[in-house]
Design a protein around this motif. Structure first.
Motif: not given
Length: 190
Positions: A174-190
Motif C-alpha cells: 500500500d505504501v511501496i507498490p514497487a516491492l511487489e516483484d520482490i515480495l512475490e519472488k518474481k524478481e531477484f538479481n540476475v
C-alpha cells in the motif's frame, strides 16, 4: 546559565511539548536532528506508528524558529531498502524548507540494506538520484549500493516484511507498490 548552553536533540518530530519550546528561548542555541526516513505514509511505515501530520507540523514550526532565532535544524535519514525507491520524494519535501537530509546508510540488519535490491531496481534508483548527484553523500550512496550484491538476504527481507505487516495489520505494498516483484519472488538479481 542557559544563555551559555547549547542543547542538541535527536527527535522523530512526533511529540514536542510546548513547554520545551518556551524553555528553549533562554538557551544559546538549540540543535535539532530530525529523523525522517520517508515522505508521509512511507515514514509512518518505517517509523511506525508515526503520525505524518505531527511530523510536518513540528518541522514547519522548527523551521520558523530557525529563521527567527537560536535554532538549527538538520534532517537525518537512514537509507534502507524500504525508502530507497522513493527517497527523492523526501528530498523534494524537505527542499521546501531549504534542507537536504544527512544520509546514513543502514548497515544492519543485512536484509534491510540497499545492497539487497535487485540490479534492475538499483539502476532505477541511480537514475532517480541523478538530479541530486551534487548533494552530500548521494554519489557515495550510489557507489555503496552498486558495489556489492547482497541478494542472498532477499528471502529474509521477504520473511521479515510479511511478519511485520501481519503484526501491524498493514501491507507494505500500500505504501511501496514497487516491492511487489520482490515480495512475490518474481524478481531477484540476475
Amino acid at each position: 546559565k542557559a544563555k551559555d548552553i547549547i542543547l542538541k536533540y535527536n527527535t522523530n518530530l512526533t511529540n514536542i511539548p510546548p513547554k520545551m519550546v518556551e524553555y528553549w528561548t533562554h538557551f544559546k542555541k538549540i540543535k535539532i536532528n530530525a529523523s525522517i526516513d520517508g515522505y508521509d505514509e512511507l515514514n509512518r511505515y518505517i517509523r511506525f506508528p508515526t503520525n505524518w501530520k505531527s511530523v510536518h507540523k513540528n518541522l514547519t514550526a522548527f523551521h520558523e524558529m530557525e529563521k527567527n532565532g537560536n535554532m538549527r535544524v538538520q534532517i537525518h535519514t537512514t537509507v534502507q531498502l524500504y525508502n530507497i525507491l522513493d527517497i527523492t520524494e523526501l528530498f523534494d519535501y524537505v527542499k521546501q524548507f531549504g534542507y537536504f537530509p544527512y544520509l546514513n546508510i543502514l548497515d544492519h540488519p543485512d536484509y534491510l540494506n540497499v545492497r539487497v535490491l535487485p540490479l534492475h531496481f538499483k539502476e532505477c534508483v541511480v537514475e532517480d538520484l541523478q538530479p541530486w548527484i551534487d548533494k552530500p553523500k548521494v554519489q557515495g550512496l550510489i557507489n555503496y549500493m552498486m558495489d556489492e550484491d547482497w541478494s542472498q538476504h532477499t528471502e529474509k527481507f521477504v520473511e521479515y516484511t510479511k511478519w511485520l505487516d501481519k503484526s501491524r495489520k498493514q501491507d507494505v505494498l500500500d505504501v511501496i507498490p514497487a516491492l511487489e516483484d520482490i515480495l512475490e519472488k518474481k524478481e531477484f538479481n540476475v
